[in-house]
Structure formats: structure tokens, C-alpha cells
Design a protein around this motif. Structure first.
Motif, PDB file in Angstrom:
ATOM      1  N   SER A 131       0.836  -1.199   0.000  1.00  0.00           N
ATOM      2  CA  SER A 131       0.000   0.000   0.000  1.00  0.00           C
ATOM      3  C   SER A 131       0.872   1.250   0.000  1.00  0.00           C
ATOM      4  N   LEU A 132       0.508   2.222  -0.841  1.00  0.00           N
ATOM      5  CA  LEU A 132       1.291   3.450  -1.009  1.00  0.00           C
ATOM      6  C   LEU A 132       0.451   4.681  -0.691  1.00  0.00           C
ATOM      7  N   LEU A 133       1.130   5.769  -0.392  1.00  0.00           N
ATOM      8  CA  LEU A 133       0.499   7.085  -0.233  1.00  0.00           C
ATOM      9  C   LEU A 133      -0.709   7.038   0.720  1.00  0.00           C
ATOM     10  N   GLU A 134      -0.569   6.299   1.809  1.00  0.00           N
ATOM     11  CA  GLU A 134      -1.690   6.142   2.736  1.00  0.00           C
ATOM     12  C   GLU A 134      -2.098   7.464   3.371  1.00  0.00           C
ATOM     13  N   HIS A 135      -1.153   8.381   3.521  1.00  0.00           N
ATOM     14  CA  HIS A 135      -1.460   9.682   4.113  1.00  0.00           C
ATOM     15  C   HIS A 135      -2.440  10.474   3.234  1.00  0.00           C
ATOM     16  N   TYR A 136      -2.487  10.142   1.949  1.00  0.00           N
ATOM     17  CA  TYR A 136      -3.350  10.864   1.007  1.00  0.00           C
ATOM     18  C   TYR A 136      -4.608  10.072   0.634  1.00  0.00           C
ATOM     19  N   ARG A 137      -4.867   9.010   1.345  1.00  0.00           N
ATOM     20  CA  ARG A 137      -5.992   8.142   0.974  1.00  0.00           C
ATOM     21  C   ARG A 137      -7.324   8.875   1.116  1.00  0.00           C
ATOM     22  N   GLU A 138      -8.159   8.741   0.079  1.00  0.00           N
ATOM     23  CA  GLU A 138      -9.496   9.341   0.095  1.00  0.00           C
ATOM     24  C   GLU A 138     -10.355   8.641   1.139  1.00  0.00           C
ATOM     25  N   GLU A 139     -11.357   9.375   1.667  1.00  0.00           N
ATOM     26  CA  GLU A 139     -12.273   8.772   2.617  1.00  0.00           C
ATOM     27  C   GLU A 139     -13.015   7.599   1.975  1.00  0.00           C
ATOM     28  N   ASP A 140     -13.392   6.644   2.802  1.00  0.00           N
ATOM     29  CA  ASP A 140     -14.043   5.445   2.284  1.00  0.00           C
ATOM     30  C   ASP A 140     -15.340   5.787   1.556  1.00  0.00           C
ATOM     31  N   ASP A 141     -15.566   5.055   0.454  1.00  0.00           N
ATOM     32  CA  ASP A 141     -16.815   5.155  -0.295  1.00  0.00           C
ATOM     33  C   ASP A 141     -17.906   4.354   0.397  1.00  0.00           C
ATOM     34  N   GLY A 142     -19.138   4.635   0.028  1.00  0.00           N
ATOM     35  CA  GLY A 142     -20.253   3.873   0.558  1.00  0.00           C
ATOM     36  C   GLY A 142     -20.607   2.691  -0.327  1.00  0.00           C
ATOM     37  N   ILE A 143     -21.176   1.670   0.297  1.00  0.00           N
ATOM     38  CA  ILE A 143     -21.840   0.568  -0.399  1.00  0.00           C
ATOM     39  C   ILE A 143     -23.317   0.731  -0.079  1.00  0.00           C
ATOM     40  N   TRP A 144     -24.143   0.883  -1.099  1.00  0.00           N
ATOM     41  CA  TRP A 144     -25.520   1.311  -0.908  1.00  0.00           C
ATOM     42  C   TRP A 144     -26.519   0.293  -1.445  1.00  0.00           C
ATOM     43  N   GLY A 145     -27.599   0.146  -0.713  1.00  0.00           N
ATOM     44  CA  GLY A 145     -28.777  -0.536  -1.226  1.00  0.00           C
ATOM     45  C   GLY A 145     -29.756   0.518  -1.696  1.00  0.00           C
ATOM     46  N   VAL A 146     -30.123   0.480  -2.969  1.00  0.00           N
ATOM     47  CA  VAL A 146     -30.952   1.520  -3.579  1.00  0.00           C
ATOM     48  C   VAL A 146     -32.251   0.896  -4.079  1.00  0.00           C
ATOM     49  N   TYR A 147     -33.369   1.572  -3.815  1.00  0.00           N
ATOM     50  CA  TYR A 147     -34.663   1.066  -4.277  1.00  0.00           C
ATOM     51  C   TYR A 147     -35.584   2.255  -4.563  1.00  0.00           C
ATOM     52  N   PRO A 148     -36.615   2.063  -5.400  1.00  0.00           N
ATOM     53  CA  PRO A 148     -37.498   3.176  -5.769  1.00  0.00           C
ATOM     54  C   PRO A 148     -38.198   3.776  -4.556  1.00  0.00           C
ATOM     55  N   HIS A 149     -38.319   5.091  -4.537  1.00  0.00           N
ATOM     56  CA  HIS A 149     -38.880   5.764  -3.365  1.00  0.00           C
ATOM     57  C   HIS A 149     -40.367   5.496  -3.194  1.00  0.00           C
ATOM     58  N   ASN A 150     -41.051   5.157  -4.276  1.00  0.00           N
ATOM     59  CA  ASN A 150     -42.493   4.937  -4.195  1.00  0.00           C
ATOM     60  C   ASN A 150     -42.844   3.462  -4.100  1.00  0.00           C
ATOM     61  N   ARG A 151     -41.841   2.629  -3.831  1.00  0.00           N
ATOM     62  CA  ARG A 151     -42.084   1.189  -3.775  1.00  0.00           C
ATOM     63  C   ARG A 151     -42.076   0.730  -2.316  1.00  0.00           C
ATOM     64  N   HIS A 152     -43.131   0.021  -1.936  1.00  0.00           N
ATOM     65  CA  HIS A 152     -43.230  -0.509  -0.588  1.00  0.00           C
ATOM     66  C   HIS A 152     -42.073  -1.473  -0.332  1.00  0.00           C
ATOM     67  N   LEU A 153     -41.376  -1.291   0.792  1.00  0.00           N
ATOM     68  CA  LEU A 153     -40.240  -2.136   1.112  1.00  0.00           C
ATOM     69  C   LEU A 153     -40.754  -3.434   1.727  1.00  0.00           C
TER      70      LEU A 153
END
Length: 290
Positions: free
Chosen positions: A251-273
Motif C-alpha cells: 500500500s502506497l500514499l496512505e497519508h493521502y488516501r481518500e475517505e471510504d466510499d459507501g456501499i448502498w442498497g438503492v430502491y425506488p422511493h415509491n415502492r413498498h419495502l
């Protein structure tokens, strides 16, 4: 029931843009879709679709009819989901989509374990790096990585991923190790889909344009190149963590590492979960660490 015949088929054709695509979506023959839509037009005494040898398009009357039918079908689906909720048992079909490599390496084993626990569930998982239209194509859930762009969807954060910049010991012994972002220009950096890498410097996100002897849209191909000492790569954790632990990559340049990305569950807003989607999201969240 005659008044309902052809409605689902017409809506599927209108949304998918063709009889063959609609047939695949509904799981019936193209001829059956065509017959049902023709019978519907005859019953209404109205042409709903323009048909040519190249494409199918919706008439003005068809657009009006489609809008009303879509609402009715959504209402029926919502009613069925509400009744299913009373049983609180995952059952029926669950359609989800996810990126290819992350789906193969991480999600598919979780989905398989979930399916083993719920034998009344039929799971259809489409692995693709294209962002599918969940509403138009009838998906219950999408797993997406990184920064979300579509605000019309509901999203639940399930976990996170880390971007690593790394190279093999072989490469570093011959070319040296970069200690600052400005030094990347002196190295053989192997980009993927984008021509820049993401970093964080002095509390701010920064994109650095990179180039090298190889560019490829496959993370696995880039990992192989890095392992063979060809150059430096920036890739998510699920590509490189095993190699980092084994010492095959550094692993290189750890001091410059970007913040962690998200892993997302995405679903339609008008759909009953429904219980099946909610329980799968809970299972993902527990397994992925958040």
C-alpha cells in the motif's frame, strides 16, 4: 377478467420498447404479447402502438392509457406486497442488480446464503456495470458503490469500501516508492475507466490525472498487471486486500488516501419495502459491517 387482458402486456411493451423485450420481461412468448395487445386495441377501438419493422412507439392515446394503467398496476402490486407483509416470510421473486466483480466476489455468496435460509424465495440477480432503470425494468433493489447520483431513489448505506494505491515489491525495488502526489508523474500509473485517481490532501478531495503503459476497465486485469510489476494501481479493497495481506502488493500514499466510499442498497422511493427486500438489506448490512 376480460377488461384486464392485455394491460400488463401493453405496459411491458411501452416500457421496454418492443414486443420481444416485453415477452422476456413477462416470461411469455412474443406472439402471446402481440395477440394480447392487439386484442386490447380492438376492445378499446384505439391504436395504442405504432409498429414498424424497426421499432415500436406509443401513440398519443397509448401514452394516456399507459399513465393510467401504470398507476393501477402499481396499486395492485402494492396491495399484494401489503398482504405478503402480513406473513412476514420472504417469498416470491426478488430481483436485484449489482456491479459484476463486487457481485461475484462479495454479494453472490451472501445472496446464496440468504436463499438457503428462505427456500420460498426465488432470487434473480443481474450482475452488470451498467446502471439499470429499477422502475422500468422491474427491479426491487440495486447495490451501488461509491458516490450516489440518483436522488429519485431511496438509499441505505450497507457498508464501505477503501480505495488503495498499491504496487508490487518488484516494481518498487526497480522504480522506487512515491511519497507525494507530485511524484506520481514519474511512475507508470495504470488507470481504469477514469483517467484520474482520487486522493485527499489537507482535508480536501483531489483528483490527480495519471497515465501509464496500460489502461483497462477491468480491475482484475489491473491487479494482474500490478502483481507482475508493471506499474501502480488504485483499486477498491475487494480487489487487492488479499494481496496486501500476503505481501504481494504494498500500500502506497496512505497519508493521502481518500475517505471510504459507501456501499448502498438503492430502491425506488415509491415502492413498498417488502419483508424480503428489508430482510436482505438487513442481512447485507450485518455481513458487510455497518
Amino acid at each position: 377478467m376480460q377488461n384486464w387482458e392485455g394491460v400488463s402486456e401493453f405496459v411491458a411493451v411501452a416500457e421496454s420498447g418492443g414486443f420481444t423485450a416485453a415477452a422476456g420481461r413477462l416470461g411469455i412468448s412474443t406472439a402471446q404479447v402481440s395477440r394480447q395487445v392487439s386484442a386490447l386495441e380492438a376492445r378499446l377501438s384505439t391504436k395504442l402502438l405504432y409498429r414498424t419493422t424497426r421499432k415500436v412507439s406509443v401513440t398519443e392515446a397509448g401514452q394516456i392509457y399507459y399513465q393510467h394503467c401504470r398507476q393501477v398496476l402499481d396499486g395492485l402490486a402494492e396491495a399484494e406486497r401489503a398482504v405478503t407483509d402480513l406473513q412476514q416470510v420472504p417469498r416470491g421473486r426478488l430481483r436485484l442488480t449489482a456491479p459484476v466483480t463486487y457481485g461475484e466476489t462479495t454479494l453472490a455468496p451472501l445472496v446464496n446464503d440468504f436463499a438457503l435460509c428462505h427456500p420460498e424465495l426465488q432470487v434473480e440477480m443481474q450482475l452488470t456495470n451498467h446502471k439499470l432503470d429499477l422502475v422500468a425494468e422491474g427491479y426491487d433493489l440495486a447495490i451501488r458503490l461509491g458516490r450516489l447520483e440518483d436522488s429519485s431513489m431511496m438509499a441505505r448505506r450497507l457498508g464501505s469500501r477503501t480505495l488503495y494505491v498499491c504496487a508490487s515489491p518488484q516494481y518498487l525495488s526497480s522504480r522506487g516508492e512515491p511519497h507525494s502526489l507530485s511524484e506520481l508523474g514519474q511512475h507508470n500509473c495504470l488507470p481504469g475507466t477514469l483517467d484520474y485517481w482520487r486522493f485527499r490532501e489537507q482535508g480536501r478531495s483531489r483528483n490527480i490525472k495519471v497515465s501509464g503503459s496500460i489502461r483497462c476497465n477491468s480491475g482484475r486485469a489491473l491487479v494482474d498487471a500490478a502483481l507482475k510489476g508493471i506499474g501502480i494501481v488504485q483499486l477498491p479493497d475487494y480487489y487487492v486486500e488479499e494481496h496486501l495481506r500476503a505481501g504481494r502488493l504494498v500500500s502506497l500514499l496512505e497519508h493521502y488516501r481518500e475517505e471510504d466510499d459507501g456501499i448502498w442498497g438503492v430502491y425506488p422511493h415509491n415502492r413498498h419495502l417488502s419483508p424480503k427486500v428489508r430482510m436482505l438489506l438487513d442481512y447485507f448490512s450485518e455481513s458487510l459491517g455497518e
